[in-house]
Structure formats: structure tokens, C-alpha cells
Design a protein around this motif. Sequence first.
Motif, PDB file in Angstrom:
ATOM      1  N   ARG A 210       0.831  -1.229   0.000  1.00 14.04           N
ATOM      2  CA  ARG A 210       0.000   0.000   0.000  1.00 14.04           C
ATOM      3  C   ARG A 210       0.859   1.270   0.000  1.00 14.04           C
ATOM      4  O   ARG A 210       0.394   2.326   0.389  1.00 14.04           O
ATOM      5  CB  ARG A 210      -0.928   0.042   1.218  1.00 14.04           C
ATOM      6  CG  ARG A 210      -2.236  -0.720   1.152  1.00 14.04           C
ATOM      7  CD  ARG A 210      -2.257  -1.973   0.420  1.00 14.04           C
ATOM      8  NE  ARG A 210      -3.554  -2.647   0.619  1.00 14.04           N
ATOM      9  CZ  ARG A 210      -3.714  -3.947   0.622  1.00 14.04           C
ATOM     10  NH1 ARG A 210      -2.664  -4.727   0.440  1.00 14.04           N
ATOM     11  NH2 ARG A 210      -4.904  -4.481   0.772  1.00 14.04           N
ATOM     12  N   TYR A 211       2.100   1.137  -0.434  1.00  8.63           N
ATOM     13  CA  TYR A 211       2.977   2.302  -0.519  1.00  8.63           C
ATOM     14  C   TYR A 211       2.463   3.239  -1.613  1.00  8.63           C
ATOM     15  O   TYR A 211       2.085   2.800  -2.697  1.00  8.63           O
ATOM     16  CB  TYR A 211       4.404   1.850  -0.833  1.00  8.63           C
ATOM     17  CG  TYR A 211       5.446   2.940  -0.674  1.00  8.63           C
ATOM     18  CD1 TYR A 211       6.031   3.201   0.559  1.00  8.63           C
ATOM     19  CD2 TYR A 211       5.849   3.705  -1.764  1.00  8.63           C
ATOM     20  CE1 TYR A 211       6.982   4.192   0.717  1.00  8.63           C
ATOM     21  CE2 TYR A 211       6.802   4.707  -1.618  1.00  8.63           C
ATOM     22  CZ  TYR A 211       7.359   4.942  -0.376  1.00  8.63           C
ATOM     23  OH  TYR A 211       8.295   5.937  -0.232  1.00  8.63           O
ATOM     24  N   VAL A 212       2.440   4.548  -1.314  1.00 12.56           N
ATOM     25  CA  VAL A 212       1.804   5.537  -2.195  1.00 12.56           C
ATOM     26  C   VAL A 212       2.849   6.459  -2.812  1.00 12.56           C
ATOM     27  O   VAL A 212       3.790   6.895  -2.138  1.00 12.56           O
ATOM     28  CB  VAL A 212       0.787   6.398  -1.401  1.00 12.56           C
ATOM     29  CG1 VAL A 212       0.124   7.417  -2.316  1.00 12.56           C
ATOM     30  CG2 VAL A 212      -0.253   5.510  -0.743  1.00 12.56           C
ATOM     31  N   MET A 213       2.652   6.762  -4.109  1.00  8.53           N
ATOM     32  CA  MET A 213       3.393   7.820  -4.787  1.00  8.53           C
ATOM     33  C   MET A 213       2.373   8.722  -5.478  1.00  8.53           C
ATOM     34  O   MET A 213       1.377   8.226  -6.016  1.00  8.53           O
ATOM     35  CB  MET A 213       4.373   7.246  -5.819  1.00  8.53           C
ATOM     36  CG  MET A 213       5.473   6.388  -5.220  1.00  8.53           C
ATOM     37  SD  MET A 213       6.518   5.618  -6.488  1.00  8.53           S
ATOM     38  CE  MET A 213       7.316   7.065  -7.189  1.00  8.53           C
ATOM     39  N   LEU A 214       2.599  10.034  -5.442  1.00  4.36           N
ATOM     40  CA  LEU A 214       1.683  10.987  -6.064  1.00  4.36           C
ATOM     41  C   LEU A 214       2.372  11.679  -7.235  1.00  4.36           C
ATOM     42  O   LEU A 214       3.537  12.083  -7.128  1.00  4.36           O
ATOM     43  CB  LEU A 214       1.204  12.019  -5.033  1.00  4.36           C
ATOM     44  CG  LEU A 214       0.433  11.459  -3.839  1.00  4.36           C
ATOM     45  CD1 LEU A 214       0.015  12.582  -2.898  1.00  4.36           C
ATOM     46  CD2 LEU A 214      -0.784  10.667  -4.288  1.00  4.36           C
ATOM     47  N   LEU A 215       1.628  11.816  -8.339  1.00  2.99           N
ATOM     48  CA  LEU A 215       2.166  12.435  -9.550  1.00  2.99           C
ATOM     49  C   LEU A 215       1.708  13.880  -9.640  1.00  2.99           C
ATOM     50  O   LEU A 215       0.506  14.165  -9.539  1.00  2.99           O
ATOM     51  CB  LEU A 215       1.688  11.670 -10.791  1.00  2.99           C
ATOM     52  CG  LEU A 215       1.868  10.145 -10.801  1.00  2.99           C
ATOM     53  CD1 LEU A 215       1.344   9.571 -12.106  1.00  2.99           C
ATOM     54  CD2 LEU A 215       3.317   9.758 -10.580  1.00  2.99           C
ATOM     55  N   HIS A 216       2.641  14.780  -9.875  1.00  6.78           N
ATOM     56  CA  HIS A 216       2.330  16.200 -10.006  1.00  6.78           C
ATOM     57  C   HIS A 216       1.929  16.485 -11.450  1.00  6.78           C
ATOM     58  O   HIS A 216       2.705  16.264 -12.385  1.00  6.78           O
ATOM     59  CB  HIS A 216       3.560  17.038  -9.617  1.00  6.78           C
ATOM     60  CG  HIS A 216       3.290  18.507  -9.608  1.00  6.78           C
ATOM     61  ND1 HIS A 216       4.088  19.421 -10.268  1.00  6.78           N
ATOM     62  CD2 HIS A 216       2.289  19.228  -9.028  1.00  6.78           C
ATOM     63  CE1 HIS A 216       3.599  20.639 -10.081  1.00  6.78           C
ATOM     64  NE2 HIS A 216       2.511  20.540  -9.338  1.00  6.78           N
ATOM     65  N   LEU A 217       0.686  16.954 -11.644  1.00  7.29           N
ATOM     66  CA  LEU A 217       0.160  17.286 -12.977  1.00  7.29           C
ATOM     67  C   LEU A 217      -0.347  18.725 -12.927  1.00  7.29           C
ATOM     68  O   LEU A 217      -1.555  18.965 -12.873  1.00  7.29           O
ATOM     69  CB  LEU A 217      -0.973  16.320 -13.356  1.00  7.29           C
ATOM     70  CG  LEU A 217      -0.609  14.828 -13.377  1.00  7.29           C
ATOM     71  CD1 LEU A 217      -1.865  13.977 -13.480  1.00  7.29           C
ATOM     72  CD2 LEU A 217       0.328  14.530 -14.535  1.00  7.29           C
ATOM     73  N   PRO A 218       0.534  19.707 -12.953  1.00  4.26           N
ATOM     74  CA  PRO A 218       0.127  21.089 -12.680  1.00  4.26           C
ATOM     75  C   PRO A 218      -0.737  21.719 -13.757  1.00  4.26           C
ATOM     76  O   PRO A 218      -1.681  22.452 -13.460  1.00  4.26           O
ATOM     77  CB  PRO A 218       1.470  21.826 -12.566  1.00  4.26           C
ATOM     78  CG  PRO A 218       2.411  21.010 -13.389  1.00  4.26           C
ATOM     79  CD  PRO A 218       1.976  19.587 -13.225  1.00  4.26           C
ATOM     80  N   GLY A 219      -0.425  21.443 -15.023  1.00  4.32           N
ATOM     81  CA  GLY A 219      -1.152  22.125 -16.091  1.00  4.32           C
ATOM     82  C   GLY A 219      -2.426  21.425 -16.491  1.00  4.32           C
ATOM     83  O   GLY A 219      -3.511  22.020 -16.548  1.00  4.32           O
TER      84      GLY A 219
END
Length: 336
Positions: A210-219
Motif C-alpha cells: 500500500r505504498y503511495v506515490m503521487l504524480l504532479h500534474l500542474p497544467g
Amino acid sequence: MVVPASGSSRYLREDERIHIADRLREKATVRAIVAELGRSPSTISREIRRNRHPGSGACRPHAAQARADARRPRPKPRKVLQNPQLREAVQAMLDEKWSPEQICHALRAKFPDRPEMHVVHETVYQALYIQGRGQLRRELAGALRSGRARRRPQRQANRRQTRFTTPMVMISDRPAEAEDRAVPGHWEGDLVIGKDGKSAIGTLVERATRYVMLLHLPGNHSTEAVLTALTSSVQTLPAQLMRSLTWDQGTEMARHGEFTLATDIPVYFCDPASPWQRGPNENTNGLLRQYFPKGTDLSVHDPDHLAAIADQLNRRPRKTLGWETPAERLHKLLAA
């Protein structure tokens, strides 16, 4: 005597009901039974709830199958055919050019305490389109705004446009090691969508820990933006954590072939409308709404803030991990 299996694969068979009863006696969990039968959790839970004895708690599979067979005879008598008053009311409203959906709401308002006068709009459609039943005059099909004399299915499999240039590999072809969660490195991904669908954050959850990574999608969350963010994120992982990725059939993954070429990570796609096939990811997305409420602009969160939130989740004890944290479980598996 061996009772032959009845019904199509859409319905539970008698041998499946026997399996459920046997496994419940062995104190197996619903999740374990779901995995063994390949059915959705709601199907198994509903079967147990509907057929469990209120006293002993045991399931009686043969009685359950008999009740299921009795509920399923076709053709069933149609509600509009059985009730002349209902038929006349529906016919009068169709004469006024009302849609079936308008009719069903009007009947509920006019006869609030008479459920026999309530229908759903699909009942009206069926009464019009099925020939030879005599519920409503055939010419009343002209009252429908489409003007069609035959029903056109909403989904036509043979005419469905291919969503991606690179053919999808479905979740049924995913390695068995991903299903049993014994080996880390199998990820599930999705997007958390912000206000008006204009902003998003990508989520990656490792199935075993259940390890989490978040992706930055600014535009935006276009295929180009998702491909870039996803590729750069997974390339920070050690090789033993880059085994597979499972995603739904969202158009943001249209360039999944390029992602696989760049990272050597195969992508598997869930079946339509099957969120339970990405259970850990769906659960994590729910936890993330504590940080990213629905209807808010997600583009205001910078990469450092996303990393801090992911770190907080990865240091949170989880019941499903025996109260270990995802970070602890991941470290333990990598060390092993």
C-alpha cells in the motif's frame, strides 16, 4: 446425485453456492471467496446476506439455488399488461408526447400510496418495443421522440471504437504473483480529479505494501502530461519494484505503449466499470480526499506538498498490514 450447473456465467451456479457454504464453514473471509471464484465482492456478499440462516448463520446452497431458479423464469408477466388502469394512464401520457421518464415520475406523484401504479421508465420502453405482448398499441411508439420502431442498444460491442493505438493487455493476463501480493513491485494507478475536471493528481499504490506515490500534474492531465509524470516517477524506483502497472481504461493512458518502452513496465487494464479490480488504489484515493476535497483546484499543490502527503500516508499504520506502516512493510519485503 450430481445437480447440473444452471444459468449463465452472469449468475452464480449451484457448485459456486456449495463452495461459498463450505468456505464459510471453514471461517474463510468474503475476500478470500471472491478471489477463489473470480466474482465481484458485491455478488458474494449479497449471496451470503440473502441466503444465510438467521439462527445458525449457515448458508444452504441447494435451497438458495432453488429460490434463484424460481426467481428467473422467462418470460415474466409484464406489469403494464397485468394492470389495465396503469396501461390506460401510460397510454394517455404517451398521447400527450410525454417521455417514458416523465411518465414514471408523474405516476409516482399522482399515486404516491399505490406502488402497483409505479413503473420505471425501462418498463415503458419494454412495453412499447416488445411486439406481440399487447400492452400498448403499437402505433404509440411514434410518441417516442426518437421515432424509432426498434430499440437500439446503448452499447454495441461490435461498433465500439478502439480507445488506444497500442492494444490493451487486460488484467486477466496479469501475472499471478501480482494477485496474491507476495512479491512487491506491482502497482495500481489512477487520477484524482479536481474542480470542473480541469486539474488532477496522479496516484500510484503498490499492491503488496500500500505504498503511495503521487504524480504532479500542474497544467492538465492529458496523455502527454500523464506519460511524462508517470515515467519520471517510476524511474526513481529500484528495479525490483518495477514489475507491472494496472490502470483503468481512461484515455489518459492512451500512450501506455510508449511508457512500457521507456520503463520496461507492462501495463494491464481493468475491465470496464470494475473498480474492485484496483481495490488498494480505490481505497487510497478515498483517503486522499481528506487532503484534496472534491470540487477544489488541485493545481495549487506543488511537488513538495504532494511528497509530504504521500510520506504521511506511508507512515500511517494500516489494519490490512497488521498495523504496520506501508514504509515498514516495503522495507521488510525489500530486505527479504
